[in-house]
Write a protein that holds these residues in place. Sequence first.
Motif, mmCIF file in Angstrom:
data_model
loop_
_atom_site.group_PDB
_atom_site.id
_atom_site.type_symbol
_atom_site.label_atom_id
_atom_site.label_comp_id
_atom_site.label_asym_id
_atom_site.label_seq_id
_atom_site.Cartn_x
_atom_site.Cartn_y
_atom_site.Cartn_z
ATOM 1 N N LEU A 180 0.826 -1.200 0.000
ATOM 2 C CA LEU A 180 0.000 0.000 0.000
ATOM 3 C C LEU A 180 0.863 1.255 0.000
ATOM 4 C CD1 LEU A 180 -2.810 1.307 0.175
ATOM 5 C CD2 LEU A 180 -2.586 1.173 2.663
ATOM 6 N N THR A 181 1.925 1.252 0.764
ATOM 7 C CA THR A 181 2.840 2.392 0.792
ATOM 8 C C THR A 181 3.447 2.643 -0.581
ATOM 9 O OG1 THR A 181 3.354 1.952 3.108
ATOM 10 C CG2 THR A 181 4.900 3.342 1.898
ATOM 11 N N ALA A 182 3.841 1.582 -1.270
ATOM 12 C CA ALA A 182 4.402 1.730 -2.613
ATOM 13 C C ALA A 182 3.381 2.322 -3.577
ATOM 14 C CB ALA A 182 4.891 0.385 -3.123
ATOM 15 N N TYR A 183 2.125 1.870 -3.479
ATOM 16 C CA TYR A 183 1.079 2.417 -4.342
ATOM 17 C C TYR A 183 0.822 3.889 -4.033
ATOM 18 C CZ TYR A 183 -0.233 -2.090 -6.348
ATOM 19 O OH TYR A 183 -0.238 -3.260 -7.036
ATOM 20 N N LEU A 184 0.830 4.257 -2.762
ATOM 21 C CA LEU A 184 0.593 5.649 -2.394
ATOM 22 C C LEU A 184 1.720 6.559 -2.878
ATOM 23 C CD1 LEU A 184 -0.874 5.246 1.201
ATOM 24 C CD2 LEU A 184 -2.092 5.869 -0.901
ATOM 25 N N ILE A 185 2.941 6.075 -2.796
ATOM 26 C CA ILE A 185 4.075 6.859 -3.306
ATOM 27 C C ILE A 185 3.959 7.024 -4.819
ATOM 28 C CG2 ILE A 185 6.582 6.833 -3.674
ATOM 29 C CD1 ILE A 185 6.792 5.561 -0.858
ATOM 30 N N GLY A 186 3.590 5.948 -5.512
ATOM 31 C CA GLY A 186 3.397 6.037 -6.954
ATOM 32 C C GLY A 186 2.291 7.013 -7.326
ATOM 33 N N PHE A 187 1.209 7.000 -6.553
ATOM 34 C CA PHE A 187 0.122 7.949 -6.789
ATOM 35 C C PHE A 187 0.596 9.384 -6.576
ATOM 36 C CE2 PHE A 187 -3.550 10.384 -5.187
ATOM 37 C CZ PHE A 187 -4.329 10.359 -6.333
ATOM 38 N N ALA A 188 1.370 9.613 -5.527
ATOM 39 C CA ALA A 188 1.892 10.956 -5.261
ATOM 40 C C ALA A 188 2.790 11.425 -6.407
ATOM 41 C CB ALA A 188 2.651 10.973 -3.939
ATOM 42 N N VAL A 189 3.590 10.527 -6.953
ATOM 43 C CA VAL A 189 4.453 10.881 -8.087
ATOM 44 C C VAL A 189 3.592 11.293 -9.278
ATOM 45 C CG1 VAL A 189 6.035 9.916 -9.802
ATOM 46 C CG2 VAL A 189 6.422 9.496 -7.382
ATOM 47 N N GLN A 190 2.524 10.560 -9.535
ATOM 48 C CA GLN A 190 1.654 10.899 -10.659
ATOM 49 C C GLN A 190 0.946 12.239 -10.451
ATOM 50 O OE1 GLN A 190 -0.995 7.777 -11.752
ATOM 51 N NE2 GLN A 190 0.668 6.376 -12.274
ATOM 52 N N VAL A 191 0.538 12.520 -9.216
ATOM 53 C CA VAL A 191 -0.116 13.808 -8.931
ATOM 54 C C VAL A 191 0.856 14.958 -9.161
ATOM 55 C CG1 VAL A 191 -1.071 15.224 -7.069
ATOM 56 C CG2 VAL A 191 -1.839 12.868 -7.363
ATOM 57 N N VAL A 192 2.072 14.833 -8.661
ATOM 58 C CA VAL A 192 3.065 15.891 -8.850
ATOM 59 C C VAL A 192 3.387 16.055 -10.327
ATOM 60 C CG1 VAL A 192 5.473 16.525 -8.406
ATOM 61 C CG2 VAL A 192 4.037 15.677 -6.549
ATOM 62 N N PHE A 193 3.544 14.943 -11.021
ATOM 63 C CA PHE A 193 3.860 14.997 -12.456
ATOM 64 C C PHE A 193 2.733 15.674 -13.226
ATOM 65 C CE2 PHE A 193 4.471 13.474 -16.744
ATOM 66 C CZ PHE A 193 5.841 13.522 -16.890
ATOM 67 N N VAL B 251 2.833 -0.147 -18.591
ATOM 68 C CA VAL B 251 3.255 -1.558 -18.548
ATOM 69 C C VAL B 251 4.111 -1.848 -17.310
ATOM 70 C CG1 VAL B 251 4.568 -3.343 -19.758
ATOM 71 C CG2 VAL B 251 3.008 -1.871 -21.020
ATOM 72 N N PRO B 252 5.128 -1.043 -16.983
ATOM 73 C CA PRO B 252 5.877 -1.322 -15.753
ATOM 74 C C PRO B 252 5.016 -1.280 -14.491
ATOM 75 C CG PRO B 252 7.121 0.169 -17.125
ATOM 76 C CD PRO B 252 5.769 0.027 -17.758
ATOM 77 N N ASN B 253 4.039 -0.389 -14.446
ATOM 78 C CA ASN B 253 3.147 -0.351 -13.283
ATOM 79 C C ASN B 253 2.324 -1.626 -13.189
ATOM 80 O OD1 ASN B 253 3.987 2.105 -12.342
ATOM 81 N ND2 ASN B 253 2.313 3.256 -13.275
ATOM 82 N N PHE B 254 1.853 -2.122 -14.313
ATOM 83 C CA PHE B 254 1.086 -3.368 -14.314
ATOM 84 C C PHE B 254 1.961 -4.539 -13.874
ATOM 85 C CE2 PHE B 254 -0.358 -7.200 -16.556
ATOM 86 C CZ PHE B 254 -1.609 -7.325 -15.979
ATOM 87 N N ILE B 255 3.180 -4.605 -14.380
ATOM 88 C CA ILE B 255 4.099 -5.686 -13.999
ATOM 89 C C ILE B 255 4.415 -5.605 -12.511
ATOM 90 C CG2 ILE B 255 6.454 -6.559 -14.315
ATOM 91 C CD1 ILE B 255 6.161 -5.772 -17.282
ATOM 92 N N THR B 256 4.622 -4.400 -11.997
ATOM 93 C CA THR B 256 4.896 -4.227 -10.576
ATOM 94 C C THR B 256 3.715 -4.685 -9.732
ATOM 95 O OG1 THR B 256 6.330 -2.354 -11.066
ATOM 96 C CG2 THR B 256 5.546 -2.555 -8.817
ATOM 97 N N ALA B 257 2.511 -4.350 -10.153
ATOM 98 C CA ALA B 257 1.322 -4.776 -9.409
ATOM 99 C C ALA B 257 1.220 -6.294 -9.389
ATOM 100 C CB ALA B 257 0.076 -4.161 -10.028
ATOM 101 N N MET B 258 1.471 -6.935 -10.512
ATOM 102 C CA MET B 258 1.409 -8.392 -10.567
ATOM 103 C C MET B 258 2.531 -9.013 -9.722
ATOM 104 S SD MET B 258 -1.280 -8.740 -12.200
ATOM 105 C CE MET B 258 -1.319 -10.490 -12.195
ATOM 106 N N LEU B 259 3.702 -8.400 -9.735
ATOM 107 C CA LEU B 259 4.827 -8.901 -8.950
ATOM 108 C C LEU B 259 4.527 -8.817 -7.460
ATOM 109 C CD1 LEU B 259 7.764 -9.948 -9.011
ATOM 110 C CD2 LEU B 259 8.479 -7.571 -8.866
ATOM 111 N N PHE B 260 3.985 -7.684 -6.999
ATOM 112 C CA PHE B 260 3.645 -7.554 -5.583
ATOM 113 C C PHE B 260 2.592 -8.570 -5.179
ATOM 114 C CE2 PHE B 260 5.122 -2.929 -5.441
ATOM 115 C CZ PHE B 260 6.278 -3.268 -4.777
ATOM 116 N N ALA B 261 1.614 -8.788 -6.046
ATOM 117 C CA ALA B 261 0.564 -9.751 -5.730
ATOM 118 C C ALA B 261 1.135 -11.164 -5.618
ATOM 119 C CB ALA B 261 -0.529 -9.701 -6.788
ATOM 120 N N SER B 262 2.035 -11.522 -6.533
ATOM 121 C CA SER B 262 2.610 -12.870 -6.481
ATOM 122 C C SER B 262 3.599 -13.013 -5.326
ATOM 123 C CB SER B 262 3.279 -13.212 -7.810
ATOM 124 O OG SER B 262 4.376 -12.361 -8.049
ATOM 125 N N LEU B 263 4.346 -11.973 -5.025
ATOM 126 C CA LEU B 263 5.298 -12.052 -3.917
ATOM 127 C C LEU B 263 4.580 -12.208 -2.587
ATOM 128 C CD1 LEU B 263 8.058 -9.450 -4.831
ATOM 129 C CD2 LEU B 263 8.212 -11.932 -4.855
#
Length: 68
Positions: A15-28, A47-59
């Motif tokens: 969740l922290t990683a997703y929130l940081i990613g969201f903050a980056v998108q808001v600033v951008f 695509v990298p965001n999708f791969i990261t989401a799938m990786l976190f889910a599998s990990l």
Amino acid sequence: MSIARSTLVVSGLTLTAYLIGFAVQVVFARVFGAEAEADAWFAAVAVPNFITAMLFASLTKAFLPVFV
């Protein structure tokens, strides 16, 4: 460490990683607005965001027993 606590730790970090990613998108979006450069950047990171989401889910499922 119990399985519930391990699950909460991994979920909290995800969740922290997703929130940081969201903050980056808001600033951008605030800096670049609705320009072609912003569209190109959002397309490039989709695509990298999708791969990261799938990786976190599998990990979460793969490494949770290791934490226990």
